[in-house]
Design an enzyme around this catalytic site. Structure first.
Site, PDB file in Angstrom:
ATOM      1  N   ARG A   1       0.844  -1.196   0.000  1.00  0.00           N
ATOM      2  CA  ARG A   1       0.000   0.000   0.000  1.00  0.00           C
ATOM      3  C   ARG A   1       0.882   1.249   0.000  1.00  0.00           C
ATOM      4  NH1 ARG A   1      -1.514   1.777   4.507  1.00  0.00           N
ATOM      5  NH2 ARG A   1      -2.253  -0.157   5.406  1.00  0.00           N
TER       6      ARG A   1
ATOM      7  N   TYR B   1     -16.888  16.489 -15.667  1.00  0.00           N
ATOM      8  CA  TYR B   1     -17.286  15.086 -15.784  1.00  0.00           C
ATOM      9  C   TYR B   1     -18.378  14.794 -14.749  1.00  0.00           C
ATOM     10  CZ  TYR B   1     -16.791  10.027 -15.104  1.00  0.00           C
ATOM     11  OH  TYR B   1     -17.037   8.693 -14.963  1.00  0.00           O
TER      12      TYR B   1
ATOM     13  N   ASP C   1      -7.963  18.793 -14.493  1.00  0.00           N
ATOM     14  CA  ASP C   1      -8.252  17.446 -14.972  1.00  0.00           C
ATOM     15  C   ASP C   1      -7.879  17.425 -16.457  1.00  0.00           C
ATOM     16  OD1 ASP C   1      -9.426  15.131 -16.010  1.00  0.00           O
ATOM     17  OD2 ASP C   1     -11.151  15.222 -14.675  1.00  0.00           O
TER      18      ASP C   1
ATOM     19  N   LYS D   1      -8.916   6.208 -19.185  1.00  0.00           N
ATOM     20  CA  LYS D   1      -9.229   6.725 -20.512  1.00  0.00           C
ATOM     21  C   LYS D   1      -8.004   6.625 -21.437  1.00  0.00           C
ATOM     22  CE  LYS D   1     -12.976   7.378 -18.260  1.00  0.00           C
ATOM     23  NZ  LYS D   1     -13.360   8.642 -17.650  1.00  0.00           N
TER      24      LYS D   1
END
Ligand code: PLP
Length: 384
Positions: free
Chosen positions: A50, A102, A174, A199
């Site tokens: 992690r 978005y 973004d 994406k």
């Protein structure tokens, strides 16, 4: 706009060194949760996956290089990356958000974080007087998405950076739609860049991931801590997939754009289409700004059918290559109906103001042969 050819080389080599023990040219998938220590605290830089993992580390180096940042951080999804960015703020902070974000970003802010007292102000950032009227000394962050989704508005990142600096706010951009190949917001004054790696970075519609790139050491420490303490990290396999995908990112982006430009022209010239939103068309209101701050127009566009919802249903039935699906940025061409799909969670009034009408469709133009894509759109349009 000139394509930066050095990106072809950069994308292939970013973050990947031959593995020292075997010489393997590709970074292995270190599918491990923990690392053996010689004595307590004596280790080779890895303790628990992690906190860090060698495959993830290679990916994060590649991400930083692509955006021209000092550091990259990867997350289990684009929204996990966004959550981490908001979590560096104090509860109750005010955040200025561009109105056309978005759908999932708006939902995260309006439903999840608003419960923690955050004050999100959604504003059309192409209207500077509106931005100025919302800006105050307690604005902690400005959140930009450019080009925006689905209306393809282009926001002046340099200008937003001036506003952010004037009140001591953090500027987040973004950059999902452009990918690092066509726009580098850090160079334009952004403090933090985020991507839905699902994406274009992933590019093959086969993984979910998120990325953050930045240069400021203090912000990096804060975000690294949220990544470690919050734990929304990608697994080593996803990191490997992304490392592999990034190698072809520049080649893919070039093809996405070339195809998109031709389809935008086809749509613009068709009598059944009322409006096309693509920043690469000279009649787009932000064409000149797009030329200045982007190196390419990418493969995303929206357009409106004259026949509204009825037209949409007929049109979609006729398509063969374009698949009806959410998401974007993959090698295959997709079509999406924002009102009923990706942007269904946007409040109705806001959808109307933005222009998300029943006749609006969004395309993610893939890298197939352009003549096939053009014929697919043409025959579905001619059917209307
Ligand atoms: C998809 C998307 C996101 C969210 O990313 P996920 O990987 O789906 O969590 C954020 N911003 C933009 C512009 C997107 O397209």
């Amino acid at each position: 706009m000139e394509f930066d050819h050095s990106l072809l080389t950069k994308a292939v080599h970013a973050g990947t060194e031959p593995e020292p023990i075997t010489g393997a040219i590709m970074t292995p998938i270190f599918q491990t949760s923990t690392y053996v220590q010689k004595s307590p605290g004596e280790h080779k830089g890895f303790e628990y996956s992690r906190a860090d993992n060698p495959t993830r580390k290679a990916l994060e180096e590649a991400l930083a290089i692509l955006e021209g940042g000092r550091w990259g951080l990867s997350f289990s999804s684009g929204l996990a990356a966004e959550q981490a960015v908001i979590q560096i703020l104090n509860p109750g902070s005010r955040v200025l958000v561009c109105d056309d974000v978005y759908g999932g970003t708006g939902r995260l802010f309006r439903t999840l974080f608003a419960r923690y007292g955050f004050d999100f102000r959604f504003v059309d950032m192409r209207d500077f007087s509106r931005v100025e009227s919302c800006l105050s000394s307690d604005t902690a962050m400005i959140w930009v998405e450019s080009p925006s989704n689905p209306m393809m508005k282009v926001i002046d990142i340099r200008k937003m950076s001036e506003y952010a600096k004037s009140v001591g706010a953090i500027l987040v951009v973004d950059n999902t739609f452009c990918s690092p190949i066509f726009q580098n917001p850090l160079e334009l004054g952004a403090d933090i860049v985020i991507h839905s790696a699902t994406k274009y970075l992933g590019g093959h519609s086969d993984l979910i991931g998120g990325a953050v790139m930045l240069t400021d050491p203090e912000l990096y420490e804060k975000l690294k801590y949220v990544q470690f303490a919050g734990g929304a990290v990608p697994g080593p396999f996803e990191c490997f997939m992304l490392l592999r995908s990034i190698k072809t990112l520049a080649v893919r982006m070039r093809q996405h754009e070339e195809n998109a430009m031709k389809l935008a022209q086809l749509l613009r010239d068709h009598p059944r289409v009322s409006r096309v939103f693509y920043p690469g068309l000279p009649e787009h209101p932000d064409y000149h700004l797009a030329q200045k701050q982007m190196r390419g127009f990418s493969g995303m566009m929206s357009f409106e059918l004259k026949d509204g919802w009825d037209g949409v249903l007929k049109f979609l039935k006729r398509l063969n290559i374009f698949a009806l699906a959410e998401s974007l940025g993959g090698v295959e061409s997709l079509v999406n109906h924002p009102e009923r799909m990706t942007h269904a969670s946007v409040p109705v009034e806001m959808r109307k103001t933005l222009g998300i009408t029943p006749g609006l469709l969004r395309l993610s133009v893939g890298i197939e042969y352009i003549e096939d894509l053009a014929a697919d759109l043409q025959s579905a349009l001619d059917y209307l």
